[in-house]
Design an enzyme around this catalytic site. Sequence first.
Site, short mmCIF file in Angstrom:
data_model
loop_
_atom_site.label_atom_id
_atom_site.label_comp_id
_atom_site.label_asym_id
_atom_site.label_seq_id
_atom_site.Cartn_x
_atom_site.Cartn_y
_atom_site.Cartn_z
N CYS A 211 20.95 35.26 -1.34
CA CYS A 211 21.99 34.49 -0.65
C CYS A 211 22.65 33.54 -1.63
O CYS A 211 23.83 33.21 -1.49
CB CYS A 211 21.37 33.72 0.51
N GLU B 218 19.85 29.99 8.36
CA GLU B 218 20.09 30.08 6.91
C GLU B 218 20.89 31.35 6.69
O GLU B 218 20.34 32.45 6.73
CB GLU B 218 18.76 30.13 6.15
P1 NAP Z 1 21.24 40.69 8.96
O1 NAP Z 1 21.90 42.01 9.09
O2 NAP Z 1 21.90 39.51 9.56
O3 NAP Z 1 19.77 40.88 9.55
C1 NAP Z 1 18.84 39.82 9.48
C2 NAP Z 1 17.81 40.00 10.59
O4 NAP Z 1 18.46 39.81 11.85
C3 NAP Z 1 17.16 41.37 10.62
O5 NAP Z 1 15.80 41.21 10.91
C4 NAP Z 1 17.91 42.04 11.75
O6 NAP Z 1 17.16 43.05 12.38
C5 NAP Z 1 18.08 40.88 12.72
N1 NAP Z 1 19.11 41.05 13.74
C6 NAP Z 1 20.15 41.93 13.76
N2 NAP Z 1 20.86 41.78 14.90
C7 NAP Z 1 20.27 40.78 15.60
C8 NAP Z 1 20.54 40.16 16.86
N3 NAP Z 1 21.59 40.53 17.61
N4 NAP Z 1 19.73 39.18 17.27
C9 NAP Z 1 18.68 38.79 16.52
N5 NAP Z 1 18.37 39.34 15.32
C10 NAP Z 1 19.16 40.33 14.87
O7 NAP Z 1 21.00 40.31 7.40
P2 NAP Z 1 20.46 41.25 6.24
O8 NAP Z 1 21.52 42.23 5.92
O9 NAP Z 1 19.08 41.70 6.55
O10 NAP Z 1 20.31 40.16 5.06
C11 NAP Z 1 21.32 39.83 4.18
C12 NAP Z 1 21.99 38.54 4.60
O11 NAP Z 1 21.04 37.48 4.67
C13 NAP Z 1 23.02 38.08 3.59
O12 NAP Z 1 24.16 37.64 4.27
C14 NAP Z 1 22.33 36.93 2.87
O13 NAP Z 1 23.20 36.00 2.29
C15 NAP Z 1 21.54 36.34 3.99
N6 NAP Z 1 20.45 35.50 3.47
C16 NAP Z 1 20.54 34.14 3.61
C17 NAP Z 1 19.55 33.32 3.07
C18 NAP Z 1 19.61 31.82 3.18
O14 NAP Z 1 18.59 31.18 2.99
N7 NAP Z 1 20.75 31.23 3.48
C19 NAP Z 1 18.47 33.90 2.41
C20 NAP Z 1 18.42 35.28 2.30
C21 NAP Z 1 19.41 36.08 2.85
P3 NAP Z 1 17.34 44.59 11.98
O15 NAP Z 1 16.77 44.73 10.63
O16 NAP Z 1 16.53 45.27 13.02
O17 NAP Z 1 18.81 44.87 12.05
#
Ligand code: NAP
Length: 471
Positions: free
Chosen positions: A279, A245
Amino acid sequence: MISLTSLLAGCPIEGTPLLIVRNPYDGSCVGEVTTATREHAEAAIAAAVAFRDTPSRYRRSAILESARTALELRREEFARTITLETGLALRESRYEVGRTLDVLRFASMEALRDDGQIFSCDISEQGKARKIFTTREPLRCAVAVTPFNHPLNQVAHKVGPAIAAGTPMVLKPSEKTPLTALKFAGLLSEAGLPGPMLSVLLGPTHAVAEVLVGHPDVEVVAFTGSVPVGKRIASTAGYKKLVLELGGNDPLIVLEDADLDLAVTLAAEGSYRNSGQRCTAVKRILVQDSIAEEFTRRFVEKTREYICGDPMDEATRVGTVIDEASARSLEAVVLEAVAAGAKVLIGGTRRGALMEPTVLIDVPRDCRMVVSESFGPLAPIMKIRDLDDAMVVANSTAYGLSSGVVTTHLQNALKAIRGLRCGTVNINEVPGFRVESSPFGGIKDSGLGIKEGVIESIKGYTYVKTFSLPW
Ligand code: NAP
């Protein structure tokens, strides 16, 4: 200050380096969490895979309901924890707790429901007197990785359905918001969830998240977060089920037959709620030429109601974004749009991690602000000729999460539902409208078309076993 530990099969991990959690509004230290190592990540998976004592449907439902009751009693404490670690205004955090209560209720209800099917086999010349049945079996180990923007509800949307399904889970919450996730795990543990059914691990990406995602004993990875991380997971997870997602860039299309008061309210709520960090936040307001001037005038007035400031102040409607770095990059996106010809009508300024609700007009169609995801309270208004033109613009980005269309004509509504290439089309609502059990998720860069929502997520955490009997 809140001190918590990462949890391995329900047990605290102690004596490891601390992750410090800061309040984005004033930079104060609000909590600390012990971190996990690669060995902890591997042990959490081993504990999940070895677990055989899956509670009955009745028991799983009771655990979820009892956690719901406990959260109801502690809703203000949870809301304040969310606000402390995210900088979101209290009204947003309270709303999020309410949504999570719904997730727990619906997951508790679904735990009791058997969605098995029965097929009579004497229905063709080739058939015979047998019956085929299906039943859903839990997977042996699920991994969930969650983002910062809904630190409670995103976690509940992974953990609740996994419990309902009877599937043990290892959760890696965002390192920016671990406190809410760990408190939530505490509620479930107190409600009677067996330890091996939930581990919650924080720690360096290479030692925890990447180990969990790539582990061969993990049968499903459910990830919510950004497109780049989602795509990286898709390329490293290997042979396992993936639920992705990812980001969005959702349009709100306002046609000339729209109820303008409704359109203005939806545009403001869609753009500014949760500091624009949903999102499914409105990222582009596509307004038909003939009403653009009047819509813009009213929308700027509406924007003045969204007071931006101290997230703990009851009068505040827009708190901070997640950190100062994010606010700076939003500021840069605004400056870039202005350099390309856009005009800021209100907002546009940043103080620390506070980014003011910002309305822009004359934003070129190829500007970064409207082509990529700007995760904050920015509201670019773009003029469109008609619904066909709006759909071309709406469909033109790499994303395909959700959309909203404001119109009073059924024919326009039907045409938009057919023509928009995305996971959801909401007529006369914001793109983010949903109930917690309805199917939710995007296509293109926003996801693989595999939905979440309590009912669909349970399907993600189970496999269908087919069996047949003579009849
Ligand atoms: P993110 O930077 O992608 O991080 C999400 C999660 O992934 C965090 O727990 C992060 O850990 C982890 N992560 C980072 N690098 C990774 C890797 N190489 N392998 C596995 N996991 C890894 O996203 P965010 O900034 O927290 O959230 C915002 C984004 O989420 C936006 O783009 C938003 O649109 C999206 N979102 C989508 C939905 C949906 O349902 N489509 C809902 C909500 C949010 P760390 O914190 O340790 O870096």
